[in-house]
Design an enzyme around this catalytic site. Structure first.
Site, short mmCIF file in Angstrom:
data_model
loop_
_atom_site.label_atom_id
_atom_site.label_comp_id
_atom_site.label_asym_id
_atom_site.label_seq_id
_atom_site.Cartn_x
_atom_site.Cartn_y
_atom_site.Cartn_z
N ALA A 245 39.15 16.33 53.43
CA ALA A 245 40.41 15.68 53.78
C ALA A 245 40.18 14.20 54.03
O ALA A 245 39.06 13.76 54.30
CB ALA A 245 41.04 16.33 55.02
N ASP A 246 41.25 13.45 53.95
CA ASP A 246 41.21 12.03 54.29
C ASP A 246 42.57 11.66 54.86
O ASP A 246 43.61 12.05 54.31
CB ASP A 246 40.91 11.17 53.07
N SER A 247 42.57 10.91 55.97
CA SER A 247 43.82 10.57 56.65
C SER A 247 43.98 9.06 56.77
O SER A 247 42.99 8.32 56.88
CB SER A 247 43.85 11.18 58.06
#
Length: 234
Positions: A89-91
């Site tokens: 994931a990447d936010s």
């Protein structure tokens, strides 16, 4: 490292796989480890080390999707195992269409928090689940609306001195019980923490991953919206 794609799913090849393929979290984030642990999912951690810079002309949503996919594929490629579900994931925080990443130092953290103070903004998280056995790769993103409170300069400085902002997009953690920087307006609370738990569980289940019963899965106490998962953790 990998070509950019805006498709949410791709299938590379199809082969048989074991029924109990392991889940691999391609991230060093303690928040993502905490969320998967609360879900009761057995997993191991294998962080990726790809560069997280935006590409020219990319929107925040395109960026987090691309980076999550690159992280999952990079770890799978490095391990070269015949099976396994790779979760990455990447936010990013998005204010007025602009992505706000992690601060490099206290000065950047101060500038970010000052800019975000009192605003309504979004947190967008891209996530990827890659099935190494079949080559199936699902990439998607989720957004949540957040209200940052009008905290004082002294509160901000105390938070910066604690070191909490240093590894977080926008220089804050919504779950920070001391600073209490923001509240969820709409969307998924765990998405703001860095991983949309319900969406990841749904994707893993659709891929055939063996998972605990959903009723036994715990979601963070900050979840104030209806969730498809089970109990609220303290």
């Amino acid at each position: 490292m990998f070509p950019q794609t805006h498709h949410v799913e791709c299938v590379v090849t199809l082969v048989s796989k074991p029924a109990t393929a392991e889940v691999v979290l391609a991230s060093a984030s303690p928040r993502r480890r905490e969320l998967l642990t609360a879900l009761g999912i057995d997993f191991r951690v294998a962080p990726s080390d790809i560069a997280e810079d935006p590409e020219p002309g990319e929107t925040p949503k395109q960026m987090v999707r691309r980076l999550s996919r690159e992280k999952a594929l990079a770890v799978s490629l490095a391990e070269s195992l015949p099976s396994g579900y790779y979760v990455a994931a990447d936010s990013t925080v998005v204010l007025d269409g602009e992505s706000i990443a992690k601060p490099a130092d206290a000065e950047e953290a101060r500038a970010m928090l000052t800019r975000l103070r009192g605003t309504t903004h979004q947190v967008v998280t891209g996530f990827t689940v890659y099935d190494a056995a079949t080559g199936r790769c699902v990439t998607d993103s989720n957004a949540a609306d957040v209200q940052m409170r009008d905290f004082s300069d002294a509160e901000m400085e105390e938070s910066i001195a604690s070191g909490v902002p240093m590894d977080k997009a926008g220089a804050y953690a919504i779950q920070d019980a001391d600073f209490r920087p923001a509240s969820l307006l709409s969307g998924c609370y765990s998405n703001v923490m860095g991983l949309p738990a319900c969406r990841v569980v749904k994707t893993l289940a659709e891929m055939g991953c063996s998972l605990p019963d959903r009723a036994s899965m715990s979601v963070p106490a900050g979840c104030t919206v209806s969730c498809t998962l089970g109990s609220v953790s303290p």
